[in-house]
Design a protein around this motif. Structure first.
Motif, short mmCIF file in Angstrom:
data_model
loop_
_atom_site.label_atom_id
_atom_site.label_comp_id
_atom_site.label_asym_id
_atom_site.label_seq_id
_atom_site.Cartn_x
_atom_site.Cartn_y
_atom_site.Cartn_z
N ALA A 274 13.01 15.62 5.92
CA ALA A 274 13.75 16.08 4.82
C ALA A 274 14.09 17.42 4.70
CB ALA A 274 13.38 15.42 3.55
N GLY A 275 13.61 18.05 5.62
CA GLY A 275 13.90 19.52 5.74
C GLY A 275 12.88 20.59 5.27
N VAL A 276 11.77 20.08 4.94
CA VAL A 276 10.71 20.96 4.50
C VAL A 276 10.03 21.75 5.79
CG1 VAL A 276 8.33 21.15 3.49
CG2 VAL A 276 10.15 19.66 2.42
N THR A 277 9.97 22.99 5.98
CA THR A 277 9.36 23.63 7.18
C THR A 277 8.09 24.14 6.86
OG1 THR A 277 10.71 25.24 6.71
CG2 THR A 277 11.69 23.93 8.21
N ASP A 278 7.74 24.49 5.46
CA ASP A 278 6.60 25.26 5.02
C ASP A 278 5.52 24.37 5.62
OD1 ASP A 278 4.28 26.54 3.70
OD2 ASP A 278 5.90 27.60 2.41
N GLU A 279 4.63 25.13 6.26
CA GLU A 279 3.41 24.24 6.95
C GLU A 279 2.20 23.85 5.61
OE1 GLU A 279 1.70 26.29 10.12
OE2 GLU A 279 3.76 25.91 11.57
N ALA A 280 2.37 24.77 4.74
CA ALA A 280 1.55 24.43 3.60
C ALA A 280 1.48 23.06 2.84
CB ALA A 280 1.40 25.76 2.69
N VAL A 281 2.86 22.78 2.99
CA VAL A 281 3.23 21.32 2.35
C VAL A 281 2.17 20.28 2.86
CG1 VAL A 281 4.94 19.60 1.75
CG2 VAL A 281 5.57 22.30 1.63
N ALA A 282 2.17 20.33 4.07
CA ALA A 282 1.41 19.23 4.89
C ALA A 282 0.14 19.03 4.35
CB ALA A 282 1.43 19.56 6.32
N THR A 283 -0.43 20.37 4.44
CA THR A 283 -2.04 20.32 3.69
C THR A 283 -1.95 19.85 2.52
OG1 THR A 283 -2.38 22.18 5.30
CG2 THR A 283 -4.01 21.78 3.57
N CYS A 284 -0.91 20.51 1.57
CA CYS A 284 -1.02 20.05 0.18
C CYS A 284 -0.88 18.68 -0.15
CB CYS A 284 0.20 20.79 -0.44
SG CYS A 284 0.29 20.63 -2.35
N ILE A 285 -0.30 18.03 0.85
CA ILE A 285 -0.01 16.57 0.55
C ILE A 285 -1.50 15.83 1.05
CG2 ILE A 285 1.13 14.56 1.43
CD1 ILE A 285 3.55 16.20 1.69
N THR A 286 -1.86 16.24 2.31
CA THR A 286 -3.04 15.63 2.64
C THR A 286 -4.38 15.68 1.94
OG1 THR A 286 -3.48 17.40 4.31
CG2 THR A 286 -2.23 15.34 4.91
N SER B 99 0.87 -1.33 0.13
CA SER B 99 0.02 0.16 0.18
C SER B 99 1.03 1.36 -0.04
CB SER B 99 -0.99 -0.15 1.23
OG SER B 99 -1.81 -1.18 1.18
N GLY B 100 2.08 1.08 0.39
CA GLY B 100 2.95 2.24 0.33
C GLY B 100 2.67 3.26 1.29
N LEU B 101 3.20 4.40 1.52
CA LEU B 101 3.00 5.28 2.76
C LEU B 101 1.95 5.82 2.77
CD1 LEU B 101 6.68 7.05 2.77
CD2 LEU B 101 6.02 4.77 3.82
N THR B 102 1.44 6.11 3.92
CA THR B 102 -0.03 7.02 3.98
C THR B 102 0.43 8.35 3.64
OG1 THR B 102 0.28 7.51 6.39
CG2 THR B 102 -0.77 5.59 5.75
N ASP B 103 -0.80 9.14 3.49
CA ASP B 103 -0.29 10.61 3.42
C ASP B 103 0.36 11.29 4.69
OD1 ASP B 103 -1.25 10.87 0.85
OD2 ASP B 103 -3.42 11.18 1.36
N ASP B 104 -0.30 10.88 5.66
CA ASP B 104 0.36 11.35 7.00
C ASP B 104 2.00 11.08 6.98
OD1 ASP B 104 -1.98 12.66 7.99
OD2 ASP B 104 -2.44 10.91 9.08
N GLU B 105 2.15 9.86 6.67
CA GLU B 105 3.51 9.38 6.55
C GLU B 105 4.41 10.31 5.38
OE1 GLU B 105 3.13 4.68 8.06
OE2 GLU B 105 2.77 5.31 5.93
N LEU B 106 3.83 10.50 4.50
CA LEU B 106 4.62 11.43 3.39
C LEU B 106 4.93 12.67 4.04
CD1 LEU B 106 2.43 10.24 0.38
CD2 LEU B 106 5.01 9.95 0.57
N VAL B 107 3.94 13.29 4.68
CA VAL B 107 4.03 14.56 5.45
C VAL B 107 5.04 14.55 6.44
CG1 VAL B 107 3.01 16.26 7.14
CG2 VAL B 107 1.60 15.21 5.46
N SER B 108 5.43 13.49 7.26
CA SER B 108 6.43 13.09 8.31
C SER B 108 7.72 12.94 7.27
CB SER B 108 6.29 11.88 8.94
OG SER B 108 5.24 12.17 9.71
N LEU B 109 7.93 12.36 6.21
CA LEU B 109 8.97 12.25 5.44
C LEU B 109 9.56 13.50 4.86
CD1 LEU B 109 9.56 9.50 2.91
CD2 LEU B 109 9.90 11.83 2.16
N VAL B 110 8.72 14.32 4.18
CA VAL B 110 9.05 15.56 3.70
C VAL B 110 9.73 16.42 4.89
CG1 VAL B 110 7.71 15.38 1.70
CG2 VAL B 110 7.01 16.79 3.82
N GLN B 111 9.10 16.51 6.13
CA GLN B 111 9.37 17.23 7.01
C GLN B 111 10.92 16.86 7.73
OE1 GLN B 111 6.08 17.10 9.77
NE2 GLN B 111 5.10 18.63 8.88
#
Length: 300
Positions: free
Chosen positions: A217-229, A203-215
Protein backbone atom coordinates in the motif's frame (compact mmCIF):
# COMPACT_ATOMS: atom_id res chain seq x y z
CA UNK A 1 5.18 -68.16 65.40
CA UNK A 2 8.68 -68.55 66.78
CA UNK A 3 11.11 -70.81 65.01
CA UNK A 4 11.90 -73.94 66.93
CA UNK A 5 15.32 -75.41 67.52
CA UNK A 6 15.61 -78.70 65.62
CA UNK A 7 14.72 -81.53 67.88
CA UNK A 8 13.06 -79.12 70.39
CA UNK A 9 9.42 -79.98 71.19
CA UNK A 10 6.69 -77.53 70.02
CA UNK A 11 4.95 -75.40 72.69
CA UNK A 12 1.51 -76.47 73.82
CA UNK A 13 -1.37 -75.72 71.44
CA UNK A 14 -2.74 -73.06 73.81
CA UNK A 15 0.54 -71.15 73.77
CA UNK A 16 0.69 -71.42 69.99
CA UNK A 17 -2.81 -69.85 69.72
CA UNK A 18 -1.81 -66.98 72.01
CA UNK A 19 1.36 -66.43 70.02
CA UNK A 20 -0.64 -66.31 66.76
CA UNK A 21 -3.16 -63.87 68.23
CA UNK A 22 -0.38 -61.59 69.47
CA UNK A 23 1.31 -61.71 66.09
CA UNK A 24 -1.99 -60.82 64.35
CA UNK A 25 -2.55 -57.93 66.79
CA UNK A 26 0.89 -56.53 66.09
CA UNK A 27 0.32 -56.82 62.35
CA UNK A 28 -3.03 -54.96 62.65
CA UNK A 29 -1.43 -52.16 64.64
CA UNK A 30 1.38 -51.83 62.11
CA UNK A 31 -1.18 -51.72 59.29
CA UNK A 32 -3.10 -48.94 61.07
CA UNK A 33 0.14 -46.96 61.50
CA UNK A 34 0.93 -47.34 57.79
CA UNK A 35 -2.58 -46.21 56.83
CA UNK A 36 -2.30 -43.16 59.10
CA UNK A 37 1.08 -42.24 57.60
CA UNK A 38 -0.30 -42.63 54.09
CA UNK A 39 -3.24 -40.37 54.91
CA UNK A 40 -0.90 -37.71 56.27
CA UNK A 41 1.27 -37.92 53.15
CA UNK A 42 -1.80 -37.76 50.93
CA UNK A 43 -3.17 -34.72 52.73
CA UNK A 44 0.20 -33.05 52.55
CA UNK A 45 0.43 -33.81 48.84
CA UNK A 46 -3.03 -32.44 48.19
CA UNK A 47 -2.18 -29.34 50.21
CA UNK A 48 1.01 -28.79 48.24
CA UNK A 49 -0.85 -29.36 44.98
CA UNK A 50 -3.52 -26.84 45.98
CA UNK A 51 -0.85 -24.31 46.91
CA UNK A 52 0.84 -24.89 43.56
CA UNK A 53 -2.46 -24.52 41.67
CA UNK A 54 -3.28 -21.34 43.58
CA UNK A 55 0.13 -19.93 42.71
CA UNK A 56 -0.36 -20.73 39.02
CA UNK A 57 -3.81 -19.14 39.01
CA UNK A 58 -2.44 -16.05 40.73
CA UNK A 59 0.31 -15.73 38.12
CA UNK A 60 -2.21 -16.10 35.30
CA UNK A 61 -4.51 -13.49 36.82
CA UNK A 62 -1.68 -11.03 37.37
CA UNK A 63 -0.40 -11.71 33.86
CA UNK A 64 -3.82 -11.10 32.34
CA UNK A 65 -4.26 -7.74 34.09
CA UNK A 66 -2.10 -5.58 31.87
CA UNK A 67 -1.37 -1.95 32.60
CA UNK A 68 -2.63 0.70 30.16
CA UNK A 69 -0.52 1.00 27.02
CA UNK A 70 0.82 4.20 25.45
CA UNK A 71 -0.85 5.19 22.22
CA UNK A 72 0.65 5.83 18.81
CA UNK A 73 1.72 9.20 17.50
CA UNK A 74 -0.91 11.13 15.56
CA UNK A 75 -3.80 9.40 17.33
CA UNK A 76 -4.17 11.50 20.48
CA UNK A 77 -7.97 11.35 20.12
CA UNK A 78 -7.83 7.53 19.68
CA UNK A 79 -8.34 8.28 15.97
CA UNK A 80 -6.21 9.62 13.14
CA UNK A 81 -7.43 12.91 11.63
CA UNK A 82 -6.89 13.39 7.90
CA UNK A 83 -7.23 16.70 6.03
CA UNK A 84 -6.58 18.02 2.53
CA UNK A 85 -5.17 21.24 1.15
CA UNK A 86 -6.63 21.15 -2.35
CA UNK A 87 -4.00 18.83 -3.79
CA UNK A 88 -2.85 16.32 -1.16
CA UNK A 89 -4.17 14.50 1.90
CA UNK A 90 -2.15 14.39 5.11
CA UNK A 91 -2.54 13.40 8.75
CA UNK A 92 -2.80 16.04 11.44
CA UNK A 93 0.20 15.43 13.72
CA UNK A 94 -0.37 14.90 17.45
CA UNK A 95 1.70 13.67 20.36
CA UNK A 96 1.34 10.11 21.59
CA UNK A 97 -1.00 9.52 24.50
CA UNK A 98 0.83 8.42 27.64
CA UNK A 99 -0.09 5.06 29.14
CA UNK A 100 -1.88 6.60 32.10
CA UNK A 101 -3.43 9.54 30.22
CA UNK A 102 -6.85 10.02 28.68
CA UNK A 103 -7.15 10.73 24.95
CA UNK A 104 -7.50 14.33 23.82
CA UNK A 105 -10.64 14.95 21.77
CA UNK A 106 -10.23 16.72 18.45
CA UNK A 107 -11.01 20.41 18.77
CA UNK A 108 -13.76 20.74 16.16
CA UNK A 109 -14.18 24.43 16.99
CA UNK A 110 -10.98 24.94 15.02
CA UNK A 111 -12.40 23.09 12.01
CA UNK A 112 -15.30 25.38 11.10
CA UNK A 113 -14.32 25.56 7.43
CA UNK A 114 -14.84 21.85 6.88
CA UNK A 115 -17.48 19.19 7.47
CA UNK A 116 -16.12 16.83 10.10
CA UNK A 117 -16.69 13.12 9.55
CA UNK A 118 -15.74 10.52 12.14
CA UNK A 119 -15.82 6.76 11.62
CA UNK A 120 -15.41 4.01 14.22
CA UNK A 121 -14.64 0.75 12.42
CA UNK A 122 -13.43 -2.81 12.77
CA UNK A 123 -11.36 -4.23 9.91
CA UNK A 124 -13.16 -7.57 10.17
CA UNK A 125 -16.61 -5.95 10.02
CA UNK A 126 -18.31 -6.60 6.63
CA UNK A 127 -20.63 -3.60 7.10
CA UNK A 128 -17.59 -1.37 7.57
CA UNK A 129 -16.25 -2.77 4.31
CA UNK A 130 -19.58 -2.01 2.66
CA UNK A 131 -19.44 1.61 3.80
CA UNK A 132 -15.78 1.93 2.76
CA UNK A 133 -16.29 0.41 -0.68
CA UNK A 134 -19.34 2.55 -1.36
CA UNK A 135 -18.02 5.88 -0.15
CA UNK A 136 -14.21 5.79 -0.34
CA UNK A 137 -13.96 7.61 -3.67
CA UNK A 138 -16.31 10.40 -2.57
CA UNK A 139 -14.58 10.79 0.80
CA UNK A 140 -11.18 10.96 -0.89
CA UNK A 141 -12.45 13.59 -3.30
CA UNK A 142 -13.91 15.72 -0.52
CA UNK A 143 -10.74 15.32 1.54
CA UNK A 144 -8.40 16.27 -1.29
CA UNK A 145 -10.44 19.41 -1.98
CA UNK A 146 -10.31 20.39 1.68
CA UNK A 147 -14.08 20.18 2.10
CA UNK A 148 -14.03 17.67 4.95
CA UNK A 149 -11.83 16.25 7.65
CA UNK A 150 -11.99 12.50 8.23
CA UNK A 151 -11.18 11.00 11.62
CA UNK A 152 -10.84 7.21 11.69
CA UNK A 153 -10.97 5.19 14.91
CA UNK A 154 -9.89 1.54 14.43
CA UNK A 155 -11.35 -0.63 17.21
CA UNK A 156 -11.62 -4.38 17.83
CA UNK A 157 -15.04 -5.79 18.64
CA UNK A 158 -14.85 -8.95 16.50
CA UNK A 159 -11.81 -10.74 17.91
CA UNK A 160 -13.98 -13.74 18.76
CA UNK A 161 -14.75 -14.19 15.04
CA UNK A 162 -11.24 -15.07 13.85
CA UNK A 163 -10.50 -18.54 15.25
CA UNK A 164 -8.53 -17.19 18.19
CA UNK A 165 -6.07 -15.12 16.14
CA UNK A 166 -7.57 -11.79 17.29
CA UNK A 167 -7.53 -10.43 13.78
CA UNK A 168 -9.52 -7.33 14.69
CA UNK A 169 -6.90 -6.32 17.24
CA UNK A 170 -3.96 -7.22 15.01
CA UNK A 171 -5.30 -5.33 11.99
CA UNK A 172 -6.14 -2.29 14.13
CA UNK A 173 -2.61 -2.51 15.54
CA UNK A 174 -1.24 -2.52 11.99
CA UNK A 175 -3.22 0.64 11.20
CA UNK A 176 -1.92 2.26 14.40
CA UNK A 177 1.64 1.36 13.44
CA UNK A 178 1.18 3.15 10.14
CA UNK A 179 -0.32 6.17 11.90
CA UNK A 180 2.68 6.25 14.21
CA UNK A 181 5.47 5.93 11.63
CA UNK A 182 4.04 6.95 8.26
CA UNK A 183 0.70 8.67 8.96
CA UNK A 184 0.16 10.18 5.51
CA UNK A 185 -0.19 6.61 4.19
CA UNK A 186 -3.00 5.80 6.61
CA UNK A 187 -5.90 6.07 4.14
CA UNK A 188 -4.12 3.90 1.57
CA UNK A 189 -3.57 1.22 4.21
CA UNK A 190 -7.13 1.61 5.45
CA UNK A 191 -8.42 0.91 1.92
CA UNK A 192 -6.00 -2.02 1.50
CA UNK A 193 -7.17 -3.65 4.74
CA UNK A 194 -10.76 -3.59 3.51
CA UNK A 195 -9.79 -4.73 0.01
CA UNK A 196 -8.16 -7.81 1.61
CA UNK A 197 -10.73 -8.26 4.37
CA UNK A 198 -11.03 -11.89 5.50
CA UNK A 199 -14.38 -13.54 6.04
CA UNK A 200 -15.72 -13.62 9.58
CA UNK A 201 -15.03 -16.99 11.17
CA UNK A 202 -11.67 -17.41 9.45
CA UNK A 203 -8.21 -16.80 10.92
CA UNK A 204 -7.56 -13.73 8.82
CA UNK A 205 -4.19 -12.49 7.63
CA UNK A 206 -1.07 -13.38 9.58
CA UNK A 207 1.16 -10.62 10.93
CA UNK A 208 3.63 -11.27 8.11
CA UNK A 209 0.81 -10.94 5.59
CA UNK A 210 -0.24 -7.67 7.22
CA UNK A 211 3.34 -6.44 6.81
CA UNK A 212 3.23 -7.29 3.10
CA UNK A 213 -0.16 -5.60 2.77
CA UNK A 214 0.98 -2.27 4.21
CA UNK A 215 4.16 -2.35 2.17
CA UNK A 216 2.17 -2.97 -1.01
CA UNK A 217 0.00 0.00 0.00
CA UNK A 218 3.07 2.26 -0.08
CA UNK A 219 4.51 2.07 3.45
CA UNK A 220 8.31 2.22 3.27
CA UNK A 221 9.29 2.85 6.90
CA UNK A 222 10.92 -0.39 8.09
CA UNK A 223 9.86 0.27 11.68
CA UNK A 224 6.25 -0.43 10.71
CA UNK A 225 7.01 -4.11 10.04
CA UNK A 226 8.50 -4.62 13.50
CA UNK A 227 5.64 -2.71 15.08
CA UNK A 228 3.15 -5.05 13.40
CA UNK A 229 4.90 -8.32 14.24
CA UNK A 230 5.57 -7.19 17.83
CA UNK A 231 1.94 -6.01 18.11
CA UNK A 232 3.28 -2.87 19.74
CA UNK A 233 -0.06 -1.12 20.03
CA UNK A 234 -2.33 -4.11 20.71
CA UNK A 235 -2.75 -3.02 24.33
CA UNK A 236 -3.68 0.46 23.22
CA UNK A 237 -6.21 -0.99 20.74
CA UNK A 238 -7.96 -2.75 23.62
CA UNK A 239 -7.95 0.41 25.73
CA UNK A 240 -9.28 2.54 22.86
CA UNK A 241 -11.97 -0.05 22.15
CA UNK A 242 -13.03 -0.09 25.79
CA UNK A 243 -13.26 3.69 25.77
CA UNK A 244 -15.38 3.70 22.61
CA UNK A 245 -17.76 1.06 23.98
CA UNK A 246 -18.02 2.67 27.40
CA UNK A 247 -18.26 6.28 26.20
CA UNK A 248 -18.89 9.09 26.26
CA UNK A 249 -17.95 9.80 22.65
CA UNK A 250 -16.48 13.27 22.18
CA UNK A 251 -18.04 15.90 19.88
CA UNK A 252 -21.40 14.14 19.71
CA UNK A 253 -24.51 13.47 21.76
CA UNK A 254 -24.17 9.76 20.95
CA UNK A 255 -23.34 8.05 24.24
CA UNK A 256 -21.09 5.24 23.00
CA UNK A 257 -20.31 2.94 20.10
CA UNK A 258 -22.79 0.05 19.98
CA UNK A 259 -21.72 -1.39 16.61
CA UNK A 260 -19.56 -0.76 13.60
CA UNK A 261 -19.38 1.22 11.51
CA UNK A 262 -20.45 4.17 13.63
CA UNK A 263 -20.38 7.16 11.29
CA UNK A 264 -20.75 10.71 12.58
CA UNK A 265 -21.12 13.82 10.44
CA UNK A 266 -20.76 17.04 12.39
CA UNK A 267 -21.38 14.89 15.48
CA UNK A 268 -24.68 13.49 14.12
CA UNK A 269 -24.90 9.73 13.51
CA UNK A 270 -25.58 8.53 9.99
CA UNK A 271 -28.20 5.78 10.08
CA UNK A 272 -28.91 5.45 6.37
CA UNK A 273 -27.99 2.66 3.98
CA UNK A 274 -24.29 1.83 4.05
CA UNK A 275 -24.28 0.84 0.39
CA UNK A 276 -25.99 3.99 -0.92
CA UNK A 277 -23.45 6.68 -1.79
CA UNK A 278 -26.16 9.14 -2.80
CA UNK A 279 -27.93 8.78 0.55
CA UNK A 280 -24.69 9.36 2.45
CA UNK A 281 -23.82 12.36 0.29
CA UNK A 282 -27.26 13.86 0.93
CA UNK A 283 -26.80 13.36 4.67
CA UNK A 284 -23.40 15.07 4.60
CA UNK A 285 -24.85 18.02 2.66
CA UNK A 286 -27.75 18.22 5.11
CA UNK A 287 -25.43 18.40 8.12
CA UNK A 288 -23.18 20.93 6.39
CA UNK A 289 -26.18 23.13 5.64
CA UNK A 290 -27.50 22.82 9.17
CA UNK A 291 -24.12 23.83 10.60
CA UNK A 292 -23.91 26.81 8.24
CA UNK A 293 -27.40 27.92 9.26
CA UNK A 294 -26.52 27.64 12.94
CA UNK A 295 -23.40 29.75 12.37
CA UNK A 296 -25.43 32.39 10.54
CA UNK A 297 -28.07 32.51 13.27
CA UNK A 298 -25.45 32.84 16.01
CA UNK A 299 -23.84 35.72 14.14
CA UNK A 300 -27.00 37.75 13.82
Amino acid sequence: MNAQTPGQPLPPKKDRRETARESARLMREEQKKREKRNKLFLRGGIGLALVAIAAIVAVLIVGSVKPPSPGPLNMASDGVLMQGDGTTISAVPTAATAADAEPVATDVSALTDTVNITVYLDYLCPYCNQFETTNAAQLTSWLTAGNITLETHPISILDQSSNGTKYSTRSANAAACVANYQPDSFLDVNSALFASQPTEGTSGLTDDELVSLVQDAGVTDEAVATCITDQTFSGWVKDATDRALKGPLPNTELAAVTGTPTVLVQGVQYTGALDDAAAFEAFVMEQATATADDSTDSGE
